[in-house]
Scaffold this motif. Structure first.
Motif, PDB file in Angstrom:
ATOM      1  N   ALA A   1       0.877  -1.219   0.044  1.00 12.18           N
ATOM      2  CA  ALA A   1       0.088  -0.128   0.216  1.00 12.18           C
ATOM      3  C   ALA A   1       0.965   1.148  -0.053  1.00 12.18           C
ATOM      4  CB  ALA A   1      -0.848   0.011   1.253  1.00 12.18           C
ATOM      5  N   ILE A   2       2.037   1.147   0.792  1.00  8.44           N
ATOM      6  CA  ILE A   2       2.822   2.411   0.630  1.00  8.44           C
ATOM      7  C   ILE A   2       3.506   2.584  -0.546  1.00  8.44           C
ATOM      8  CG2 ILE A   2       5.108   3.268   1.874  1.00  8.44           C
ATOM      9  CD1 ILE A   2       4.088   1.618   4.366  1.00  8.44           C
ATOM     10  N   VAL A   3       4.086   1.485  -1.122  1.00  8.16           N
ATOM     11  CA  VAL A   3       4.793   1.610  -2.749  1.00  8.16           C
ATOM     12  C   VAL A   3       3.604   2.158  -3.496  1.00  8.16           C
ATOM     13  CG1 VAL A   3       5.724   0.476  -4.425  1.00  8.16           C
ATOM     14  CG2 VAL A   3       6.582   0.094  -2.092  1.00  8.16           C
ATOM     15  N   LEU A   4       2.370   1.718  -3.462  1.00  9.91           N
ATOM     16  CA  LEU A   4       1.421   2.182  -4.382  1.00  9.91           C
ATOM     17  C   LEU A   4       1.114   3.673  -4.109  1.00  9.91           C
ATOM     18  CD1 LEU A   4      -0.655   1.668  -6.588  1.00  9.91           C
ATOM     19  CD2 LEU A   4      -2.242   0.800  -4.626  1.00  9.91           C
ATOM     20  N   HIS A   5       1.145   4.063  -2.903  1.00  8.63           N
ATOM     21  CA  HIS A   5       0.832   5.241  -2.664  1.00  8.63           C
ATOM     22  C   HIS A   5       1.965   6.207  -3.295  1.00  8.63           C
ATOM     23  CE1 HIS A   5      -0.288   9.207  -0.018  1.00  8.63           C
ATOM     24  NE2 HIS A   5       0.980   9.212   0.152  1.00  8.63           N
ATOM     25  N   ILE A   6       3.201   5.892  -2.892  1.00  6.75           N
ATOM     26  CA  ILE A   6       4.366   6.648  -3.664  1.00  6.75           C
ATOM     27  C   ILE A   6       4.157   6.757  -5.139  1.00  6.75           C
ATOM     28  CG2 ILE A   6       6.716   6.721  -3.848  1.00  6.75           C
ATOM     29  CD1 ILE A   6       6.908   5.342  -0.883  1.00  6.75           C
ATOM     30  N   ALA A   7       3.951   5.661  -5.785  1.00  6.23           N
ATOM     31  CA  ALA A   7       3.908   5.529  -7.066  1.00  6.23           C
ATOM     32  C   ALA A   7       2.829   6.339  -7.694  1.00  6.23           C
ATOM     33  CB  ALA A   7       3.628   3.922  -7.516  1.00  6.23           C
ATOM     34  N   GLU A   8       1.795   6.400  -6.883  1.00  2.00           N
ATOM     35  CA  GLU A   8       0.617   7.124  -7.425  1.00  2.00           C
ATOM     36  C   GLU A   8       0.888   8.874  -7.400  1.00  2.00           C
ATOM     37  OE1 GLU A   8      -2.771   5.491  -5.571  1.00  2.00           O
ATOM     38  OE2 GLU A   8      -3.401   4.520  -7.186  1.00  2.00           O
ATOM     39  N   HIS A   9       1.615   9.114  -6.400  1.00  2.00           N
ATOM     40  CA  HIS A   9       1.822  10.640  -6.140  1.00  2.00           C
ATOM     41  C   HIS A   9       2.968  11.247  -6.630  1.00  2.00           C
ATOM     42  CE1 HIS A   9      -1.485   9.651  -3.539  1.00  2.00           C
ATOM     43  NE2 HIS A   9      -1.753  11.083  -3.550  1.00  2.00           N
ATOM     44  N   HIS A  10       4.020  10.264  -7.464  1.00  3.33           N
ATOM     45  CA  HIS A  10       5.153  10.866  -7.943  1.00  3.33           C
ATOM     46  C   HIS A  10       5.489  10.046  -9.106  1.00  3.33           C
ATOM     47  CE1 HIS A  10       6.622  12.504  -3.766  1.00  3.33           C
ATOM     48  NE2 HIS A  10       5.887  11.427  -3.358  1.00  3.33           N
ATOM     49  N   ALA A  11       6.118  10.855  -9.973  1.00  2.00           N
ATOM     50  CA  ALA A  11       6.284  10.166 -11.330  1.00  2.00           C
ATOM     51  C   ALA A  11       7.604   9.081 -11.319  1.00  2.00           C
ATOM     52  CB  ALA A  11       6.655  11.124 -12.153  1.00  2.00           C
ATOM     53  N   GLY A  12       7.619   8.122 -12.070  1.00  2.00           N
ATOM     54  CA  GLY A  12       8.670   7.134 -12.033  1.00  2.00           C
ATOM     55  C   GLY A  12       8.443   5.911 -11.968  1.00  2.00           C
ATOM     56  N   LEU A  13       7.258   5.577 -11.338  1.00  2.00           N
ATOM     57  CA  LEU A  13       7.123   4.158 -11.083  1.00  2.00           C
ATOM     58  C   LEU A  13       5.782   3.584 -11.634  1.00  2.00           C
ATOM     59  CD1 LEU A  13       8.015   3.952  -7.113  1.00  2.00           C
ATOM     60  CD2 LEU A  13       9.249   2.815  -8.942  1.00  2.00           C
ATOM     61  N   LEU A  14       4.936   4.235 -12.106  1.00  2.00           N
ATOM     62  CA  LEU A  14       3.829   3.808 -12.937  1.00  2.00           C
ATOM     63  C   LEU A  14       3.719   4.564 -14.277  1.00  2.00           C
ATOM     64  CD1 LEU A  14       0.942   3.840 -10.143  1.00  2.00           C
ATOM     65  CD2 LEU A  14       2.192   1.822 -11.273  1.00  2.00           C
ATOM     66  N   PRO A  15       3.559   3.881 -15.486  1.00  2.00           N
ATOM     67  CA  PRO A  15       3.471   4.525 -16.851  1.00  2.00           C
ATOM     68  C   PRO A  15       2.405   5.491 -16.772  1.00  2.00           C
ATOM     69  CG  PRO A  15       3.527   2.029 -16.844  1.00  2.00           C
ATOM     70  CD  PRO A  15       3.294   2.376 -15.534  1.00  2.00           C
ATOM     71  N   ASP A  16       2.448   6.528 -17.626  1.00  2.00           N
ATOM     72  CA  ASP A  16       1.554   7.123 -17.983  1.00  2.00           C
ATOM     73  C   ASP A  16       0.143   6.694 -18.626  1.00  2.00           C
ATOM     74  OD1 ASP A  16       2.436   9.450 -16.798  1.00  2.00           O
ATOM     75  OD2 ASP A  16       3.817   9.940 -18.492  1.00  2.00           O
ATOM     76  N   SER A  17       0.432   5.569 -19.725  1.00  2.00           N
ATOM     77  CA  SER A  17      -0.458   4.969 -20.467  1.00  2.00           C
ATOM     78  C   SER A  17      -1.395   4.122 -19.568  1.00  2.00           C
ATOM     79  CB  SER A  17       0.060   4.202 -21.446  1.00  2.00           C
ATOM     80  OG  SER A  17      -0.611   3.124 -21.926  1.00  2.00           O
ATOM     81  N   PRO A  18      -2.832   4.342 -19.677  1.00  2.00           N
ATOM     82  CA  PRO A  18      -3.811   3.513 -19.104  1.00  2.00           C
ATOM     83  C   PRO A  18      -3.289   2.123 -19.095  1.00  2.00           C
ATOM     84  CG  PRO A  18      -4.799   5.563 -19.748  1.00  2.00           C
ATOM     85  CD  PRO A  18      -3.407   5.510 -20.356  1.00  2.00           C
TER      86      PRO A  18
END
Length: 219
Positions: A74-91
């Motif tokens: 949950a923490i990693v997901l929160h970080i990824a959702e609020h900062h660029a670099g860990l999740l792609p932009d493409s849906p």
């Protein structure tokens, strides 16, 4: 105010970076977010102050302003959702990365953790020798499928994501079992993760904390 991450004051993994706070440290380093740590002892983990943050008395927890999170995924997901670099932009690519994030924690990690627990909690039981090969077979079944999916790719999808970050940390838990050595592609995949500068910074930080604790006689 910087995010605050709770970590082991005296890590049981002897500074090897296998505790789950390492996942969060790595994620923060990947996105370039400075943070502070709050080391907690095993006794402190059972105290009301910590259990208010983490109901089960575990680590890590994460505090950022009025947000308090527990569970490393949950923490990693929160970080990824609020900062660029860990999740792609493409849906579509983002959805795939999220699938791998949950696959690491819900599909690959459980049999690995079960094997760890059996090794130190049931070694003297009469069923131990028969049970370990069954657990190893379950793990290899997961790794067979994972290795096929990875194929010749560098990462699980087009680029490094939070899914890879969690998968690499999960696979590292097999160190010392000899199982991962049977999967050259997955071994190289883990090595690529560990070679990332953000991983190196996170590992050095947790290692330094362990060494300081050991020097102080806390380990």
């Amino acid at each position: 105010m910087l995010p605050v991450l709770t970590v082991f004051a005296n890590s049981p993994d002897q500074g090897r970076g296998l505790a789950r706070d390492m996942r969060v440290r790595w994620a923060l380093e990947e996105v370039g977010q400075p943070y502070t740590v709050r080391p907690v002892s095993f006794a402190e983990m059972r105290q009301p102050a910590h259990q208010h943050r983490q109901p089960f008395g575990q680590i890590p927890t994460y505090e950022e302003g009025d947000i308090t999170l527990f569970e490393s995924g949950a923490i990693v997901l929160h970080i990824a959702e609020h900062h660029a670099g860990l999740l792609p932009d493409s849906p579509p690519a983002r959805a795939t990365a999220l699938s791998w994030l949950f696959a690491a924690l819900n599909t690959v990690e459980p049999p690995i953790v079960e094997r760890e627990q059996v090794a130190y909690a049931e070694r003297e039981r009469p069923w131990y020798e028969a049970r370990v090969p069954l657990l190893d077979e379950r793990i290899r079944g997961r790794l067979d499928d994972l290795s096929v999916r990875l194929g010749e790719g560098t990462w699980l999808d087009e680029g490094f994501t939070a899914g890879d970050l969690l998968m690499v940390t999960v696979l590292r838990r097999l160190e010392g079992t000899g199982i991962l050595e049977g999967y050259a592609k997955l071994g190289a995949y883990v090595a690529r993760g560990q070679a990332r500068p953000a991983y190196q910074r996170a590992f050095a930080a947790q290692r330094q904390l362990f060494m300081e604790s050991a020097k102080a006689g806390d380990c």
